[in-house]
Design a protein around this motif. Structure first.
Motif, PDB file in Angstrom:
ATOM      1  N   MET A  10      43.169 -16.674  63.421  1.00  0.00           N
ATOM      2  CA  MET A  10      43.638 -17.440  64.477  1.00  0.00           C
ATOM      3  C   MET A  10      44.104 -18.528  64.828  1.00  0.00           C
ATOM      4  O   MET A  10      45.448 -19.089  65.000  1.00  0.00           O
ATOM      5  CB  MET A  10      43.898 -15.971  65.424  1.00  0.00           C
ATOM      6  CG  MET A  10      44.615 -15.057  65.285  1.00  0.00           C
ATOM      7  SD  MET A  10      46.393 -14.498  64.090  1.00  0.00           S
ATOM      8  CE  MET A  10      47.700 -14.735  65.210  1.00  0.00           C
ATOM      9  N   GLU A  11      42.917 -19.398  65.756  1.00  0.00           N
ATOM     10  CA  GLU A  11      42.990 -20.823  66.146  1.00  0.00           C
ATOM     11  C   GLU A  11      43.233 -21.641  64.050  1.00  0.00           C
ATOM     12  O   GLU A  11      43.950 -22.518  64.540  1.00  0.00           O
ATOM     13  CB  GLU A  11      41.247 -21.179  66.089  1.00  0.00           C
ATOM     14  CG  GLU A  11      41.618 -22.483  66.706  1.00  0.00           C
ATOM     15  CD  GLU A  11      42.445 -23.421  67.061  1.00  0.00           C
ATOM     16  OE1 GLU A  11      42.683 -23.887  67.350  1.00  0.00           O
ATOM     17  OE2 GLU A  11      43.517 -22.973  68.158  1.00  0.00           O
ATOM     18  N   ASP A  12      42.866 -21.189  63.954  1.00  0.00           N
ATOM     19  CA  ASP A  12      43.750 -21.682  62.172  1.00  0.00           C
ATOM     20  C   ASP A  12      45.195 -22.092  61.591  1.00  0.00           C
ATOM     21  O   ASP A  12      45.654 -22.772  61.208  1.00  0.00           O
ATOM     22  CB  ASP A  12      42.561 -21.424  61.274  1.00  0.00           C
ATOM     23  CG  ASP A  12      41.169 -21.687  60.685  1.00  0.00           C
ATOM     24  OD1 ASP A  12      41.419 -22.590  61.892  1.00  0.00           O
ATOM     25  OD2 ASP A  12      40.433 -20.752  59.988  1.00  0.00           O
ATOM     26  N   ARG A  14      47.230 -20.668  64.877  1.00  0.00           N
ATOM     27  CA  ARG A  14      47.649 -22.917  65.433  1.00  0.00           C
ATOM     28  C   ARG A  14      47.620 -23.730  65.136  1.00  0.00           C
ATOM     29  O   ARG A  14      49.340 -24.062  64.694  1.00  0.00           O
ATOM     30  CB  ARG A  14      47.014 -22.170  66.157  1.00  0.00           C
ATOM     31  CG  ARG A  14      47.735 -23.075  67.910  1.00  0.00           C
ATOM     32  CD  ARG A  14      47.028 -23.086  68.790  1.00  0.00           C
ATOM     33  NE  ARG A  14      46.133 -23.615  68.534  1.00  0.00           N
ATOM     34  CZ  ARG A  14      46.390 -25.614  69.077  1.00  0.00           C
ATOM     35  NH1 ARG A  14      47.373 -26.262  69.200  1.00  0.00           N
ATOM     36  NH2 ARG A  14      45.135 -26.184  67.937  1.00  0.00           N
ATOM     37  N   VAL A  15      46.483 -23.897  64.168  1.00  0.00           N
ATOM     38  CA  VAL A  15      46.803 -25.832  63.560  1.00  0.00           C
ATOM     39  C   VAL A  15      47.838 -26.097  62.059  1.00  0.00           C
ATOM     40  O   VAL A  15      48.200 -26.941  61.984  1.00  0.00           O
ATOM     41  CB  VAL A  15      44.981 -25.890  63.092  1.00  0.00           C
ATOM     42  CG1 VAL A  15      44.962 -27.041  61.968  1.00  0.00           C
ATOM     43  CG2 VAL A  15      44.358 -25.665  64.337  1.00  0.00           C
ATOM     44  N   ILE A  16      48.239 -24.614  61.491  1.00  0.00           N
ATOM     45  CA  ILE A  16      48.655 -24.476  60.331  1.00  0.00           C
ATOM     46  C   ILE A  16      50.278 -24.622  60.455  1.00  0.00           C
ATOM     47  O   ILE A  16      51.095 -25.220  60.880  1.00  0.00           O
ATOM     48  CB  ILE A  16      48.416 -23.964  59.333  1.00  0.00           C
ATOM     49  CG1 ILE A  16      47.000 -23.053  58.771  1.00  0.00           C
ATOM     50  CG2 ILE A  16      49.785 -23.276  58.378  1.00  0.00           C
ATOM     51  CD1 ILE A  16      46.787 -22.887  58.052  1.00  0.00           C
ATOM     52  N   LEU A  17      50.384 -23.845  62.150  1.00  0.00           N
ATOM     53  CA  LEU A  17      51.377 -23.499  62.820  1.00  0.00           C
ATOM     54  C   LEU A  17      51.717 -24.282  63.145  1.00  0.00           C
ATOM     55  O   LEU A  17      53.387 -25.031  63.084  1.00  0.00           O
ATOM     56  CB  LEU A  17      52.296 -22.412  63.838  1.00  0.00           C
ATOM     57  CG  LEU A  17      53.068 -22.485  64.374  1.00  0.00           C
ATOM     58  CD1 LEU A  17      54.208 -21.863  63.860  1.00  0.00           C
ATOM     59  CD2 LEU A  17      52.439 -21.837  65.428  1.00  0.00           C
ATOM     60  N   ASN A  18      51.646 -25.453  64.118  1.00  0.00           N
ATOM     61  CA  ASN A  18      51.919 -26.945  64.498  1.00  0.00           C
ATOM     62  C   ASN A  18      52.504 -27.944  63.201  1.00  0.00           C
ATOM     63  O   ASN A  18      53.284 -28.593  63.650  1.00  0.00           O
ATOM     64  CB  ASN A  18      50.566 -27.431  65.775  1.00  0.00           C
ATOM     65  CG  ASN A  18      50.801 -26.092  66.732  1.00  0.00           C
ATOM     66  OD1 ASN A  18      52.364 -25.715  66.679  1.00  0.00           O
ATOM     67  ND2 ASN A  18      49.536 -26.415  68.125  1.00  0.00           N
ATOM     68  N   ALA A  19      51.266 -28.221  62.526  1.00  0.00           N
ATOM     69  CA  ALA A  19      50.879 -29.210  61.525  1.00  0.00           C
ATOM     70  C   ALA A  19      52.425 -29.089  60.597  1.00  0.00           C
ATOM     71  O   ALA A  19      52.910 -29.832  59.902  1.00  0.00           O
ATOM     72  CB  ALA A  19      50.241 -29.167  60.739  1.00  0.00           C
ATOM     73  N   SER A  20      52.778 -27.018  59.911  1.00  0.00           N
ATOM     74  CA  SER A  20      53.945 -27.313  58.993  1.00  0.00           C
ATOM     75  C   SER A  20      55.231 -26.865  60.147  1.00  0.00           C
ATOM     76  O   SER A  20      55.695 -27.170  58.686  1.00  0.00           O
ATOM     77  CB  SER A  20      53.310 -26.190  58.224  1.00  0.00           C
ATOM     78  OG  SER A  20      52.877 -24.878  58.868  1.00  0.00           O
ATOM     79  N   PHE A  21      55.161 -26.701  61.078  1.00  0.00           N
ATOM     80  CA  PHE A  21      56.394 -26.546  61.323  1.00  0.00           C
ATOM     81  C   PHE A  21      57.117 -27.925  62.629  1.00  0.00           C
ATOM     82  O   PHE A  21      58.520 -27.674  63.130  1.00  0.00           O
ATOM     83  CB  PHE A  21      56.725 -25.083  62.391  1.00  0.00           C
ATOM     84  CG  PHE A  21      56.674 -24.315  62.012  1.00  0.00           C
ATOM     85  CD1 PHE A  21      57.619 -23.357  62.074  1.00  0.00           C
ATOM     86  CD2 PHE A  21      55.985 -24.014  61.067  1.00  0.00           C
ATOM     87  CE1 PHE A  21      57.702 -21.757  61.776  1.00  0.00           C
ATOM     88  CE2 PHE A  21      55.638 -22.693  60.310  1.00  0.00           C
ATOM     89  CZ  PHE A  21      56.619 -22.143  61.015  1.00  0.00           C
ATOM     90  N   ALA A  63      48.634 -20.601  55.633  1.00  0.00           N
ATOM     91  CA  ALA A  63      48.760 -19.417  56.005  1.00  0.00           C
ATOM     92  C   ALA A  63      50.428 -18.764  56.342  1.00  0.00           C
ATOM     93  O   ALA A  63      51.169 -18.816  55.909  1.00  0.00           O
ATOM     94  CB  ALA A  63      48.603 -18.853  57.892  1.00  0.00           C
ATOM     95  N   VAL A  64      50.135 -16.997  55.938  1.00  0.00           N
ATOM     96  CA  VAL A  64      51.192 -16.103  56.319  1.00  0.00           C
ATOM     97  C   VAL A  64      50.297 -15.098  57.921  1.00  0.00           C
ATOM     98  O   VAL A  64      49.310 -14.001  57.127  1.00  0.00           O
ATOM     99  CB  VAL A  64      51.420 -15.558  55.080  1.00  0.00           C
ATOM    100  CG1 VAL A  64      52.472 -14.411  55.212  1.00  0.00           C
ATOM    101  CG2 VAL A  64      51.565 -16.586  53.868  1.00  0.00           C
ATOM    102  N   ILE A  65      50.861 -14.809  58.784  1.00  0.00           N
ATOM    103  CA  ILE A  65      50.758 -14.040  59.495  1.00  0.00           C
ATOM    104  C   ILE A  65      51.979 -13.133  59.367  1.00  0.00           C
ATOM    105  O   ILE A  65      53.017 -13.346  59.373  1.00  0.00           O
ATOM    106  CB  ILE A  65      50.382 -15.014  60.455  1.00  0.00           C
ATOM    107  CG1 ILE A  65      50.008 -16.075  60.449  1.00  0.00           C
ATOM    108  CG2 ILE A  65      49.856 -13.668  61.879  1.00  0.00           C
ATOM    109  CD1 ILE A  65      47.752 -15.799  60.291  1.00  0.00           C
ATOM    110  N   ALA A  66      51.367 -11.717  59.203  1.00  0.00           N
ATOM    111  CA  ALA A  66      51.955 -10.841  59.526  1.00  0.00           C
ATOM    112  C   ALA A  66      51.424  -9.564  60.255  1.00  0.00           C
ATOM    113  O   ALA A  66      50.385  -9.855  60.468  1.00  0.00           O
ATOM    114  CB  ALA A  66      53.060 -10.097  57.972  1.00  0.00           C
TER     115      ALA A  66
END
Length: 170
Positions: A10-12, A14-21, A63-66
């Motif tokens: 989940m921390e990974d 978050r890092v992906i979310l911030n960078a990719s968005f 990441a894909v979070i579902a």
């Protein structure tokens, strides 16, 4: 992703979310504290079979979070905790058929490398194997052509458009 590695993944994510968005309109980076506050309840209902964090050389790259769609449970309980809630929850767990992709993202250095289609294929296959029949997603900005194209490729159909408005208060 599994229950033992959930906190780290989940921390990974978050890092992906911030960078990719970062280039998406209206996106505000999320701190670790904010993300985990928002996600702590989600962790209880997360079906780890239908989410993925892709790693390369020990670092998260996509990441894909579902999660399972909770709307049938919320509807059955009237959005209230009652004596019948455990029964409704058990019934829901046995009959859930729709999942929702909360977000998908790839680290900017890996854009265009084919990781998003790979992750989507993996997650959609895992959903079928887990007994899900449908999947929905959260909004994608009209300017995010790459994500819109990915959903088009897998046969996703838009349900409606979301309009964001802005007005200067000068």
């Amino acid at each position: 992703m599994n229950r033992k590695t959930l906190a780290a993944r989940m921390e990974d994510a978050r890092v992906i979310l911030n960078a990719s968005f970062t280039d998406n309109p209206m996106f505000v980076p999320v701190s670790a504290e904010e993300f985990h506050f928002q996600a702590k309840e989600m962790k209880a209902i997360l079906d780890t079979r239908i989410s993925v964090v892709l790693m390369r050389k020990g670092a998260p790259v996509g990441a894909v979070i579902a999660i399972p769609d909770l709307n049938p449970l919320v509807r059955a309980t009237g959005a209230r905790l009652r004596w019948s809630t455990p029964w409704h929850y058990l019934r829901y767990r046995l009959t859930r058929r729709r999942a929702v992709i909360i977000f998908q993202g790839v680290m900017p250095d890996f854009h265009g490398a084919g990781l998003n289609p790979l992750m989507l294929w993996h997650v959609l296959s895992a959903m079928k194997q887990a007994g899900y029949h449908k999947v929905g997603g959260t909004w994608i900005a009209d300017v995010n052509a790459a994500s819109l194209r990915q959903l088009e490729k897998v046969g996703g159909k838009p349900l409606h458009r979301l309009h964001l408005f802005r007005k200067a208060l000068a």
